[in-house]
Design an enzyme around this catalytic site. Sequence first.
Site, short mmCIF file in Angstrom:
data_model
loop_
_atom_site.label_atom_id
_atom_site.label_comp_id
_atom_site.label_asym_id
_atom_site.label_seq_id
_atom_site.Cartn_x
_atom_site.Cartn_y
_atom_site.Cartn_z
N ASP A 11 15.58 -33.51 -45.45
CA ASP A 11 16.64 -33.25 -46.41
C ASP A 11 16.02 -33.11 -47.79
O ASP A 11 14.91 -33.60 -48.04
CB ASP A 11 17.67 -34.38 -46.42
CG ASP A 11 18.85 -34.07 -47.36
OD1 ASP A 11 19.58 -33.10 -47.08
OD2 ASP A 11 19.01 -34.79 -48.35
N SER A 12 16.74 -32.46 -48.69
CA SER A 12 16.25 -32.32 -50.06
C SER A 12 16.21 -33.67 -50.77
O SER A 12 15.55 -33.79 -51.80
CB SER A 12 17.14 -31.34 -50.84
OG SER A 12 18.48 -31.79 -50.85
N CYS A 74 20.36 -30.83 -43.94
CA CYS A 74 20.71 -30.43 -45.30
C CYS A 74 21.45 -29.10 -45.19
O CYS A 74 20.90 -28.14 -44.63
CB CYS A 74 19.45 -30.28 -46.14
SG CYS A 74 19.71 -29.58 -47.78
N GLU A 159 24.23 -39.54 -56.42
CA GLU A 159 22.83 -39.96 -56.59
C GLU A 159 22.64 -40.85 -57.82
O GLU A 159 21.62 -41.54 -57.92
CB GLU A 159 21.93 -38.73 -56.64
CG GLU A 159 21.92 -37.96 -55.32
CD GLU A 159 20.65 -37.20 -55.07
OE1 GLU A 159 19.90 -36.95 -56.03
OE2 GLU A 159 20.40 -36.85 -53.90
N CYS A 193 28.34 -31.12 -46.97
CA CYS A 193 27.16 -31.62 -47.66
C CYS A 193 26.94 -33.02 -47.14
O CYS A 193 27.89 -33.82 -47.08
CB CYS A 193 27.34 -31.62 -49.18
SG CYS A 193 25.97 -32.40 -50.07
N HIS A 195 25.68 -35.51 -48.41
CA HIS A 195 25.94 -36.57 -49.39
C HIS A 195 27.39 -37.05 -49.34
O HIS A 195 27.69 -38.20 -49.64
CB HIS A 195 25.68 -36.07 -50.82
CG HIS A 195 24.25 -36.04 -51.23
ND1 HIS A 195 23.35 -35.17 -50.70
CD2 HIS A 195 23.57 -36.78 -52.14
CE1 HIS A 195 22.17 -35.36 -51.27
NE2 HIS A 195 22.28 -36.34 -52.15
#
Length: 276
Positions: A11-12, A74, A159, A193, A195
């Site tokens: 993942d990024s 991702c 984040e 996503c 996240h």
Amino acid sequence: MLPAHPIGVFDSGYGGLTVFRSIAKLLPQYDYIYLGDNSRAPYGSRSFKTIHQYTWECVQHLFKMGCPLVILACNTASAKALRTIQQHDLKKHDSSKRVLGVIRPTAEVIGNYSKTKEIGVLGTKGTVQSGSYQIEIGNFFPDVNVYQQACPLWVPLIENGEYDKPGADYFVKQYLDQILAQSPRIDTLLLACTHYPLLEQKIRAYLPADVQAVSQGDIVAQSLVNYLQRHPEMESKLTKNASQKFFTTTDDTADFDHHATLFYCQPVQSTYLPVK
């Protein structure tokens, strides 16, 4: 010491850990290496060329660590890099290796979640601009209408540890209002996503009772089970010592470990892996 032939998960940054968590829960017997490209995150607003370059570099690192199979956990990398990697890079590098994404497995089943055949996709700018979900869902469910909404502020909120704070509510409601305004018949919202599961509680709080939010972790995990059943030649290569290794491209491993623990829901201890 690294395991001989683990499954690689890329993942990024941190988001792929929500997918990895589901995979490891469903398939705990395998060895895994997780790699987060945190030093160059976020990917969401970068160009196709840059995302492909970064993703392919990290995939090659996972190959060098023994992974015959890599999951791009991702959406942005799956949307902007996977096709080129599968159709061009692997043929030049090593055709025995495999790289899978998260968009196709999700698209194969998401239409079954909707009664009205109206689905909204919430994602990064990069994922939305690629149109990948509209194309893939259309291939499997041509009778489903797909609407999209980019949510560029959600990943920074997450984040920076603001996902559970009152200040996040405004931006959660703003993007939900925008996607639902596109059609009153939307009854399913795909959190496209990795996240976004950290915002799921707030997202559900602002959704009408007849609209459901669907995250990808369990879908991708079940798809991997099916893939390994269909491809015994790959399954037989994978080593099974139930080990998990975590790597990040940022030299601040303590910061990575702190954030990663929130996504993975258990303590994470990572190793620094420098990239170009």
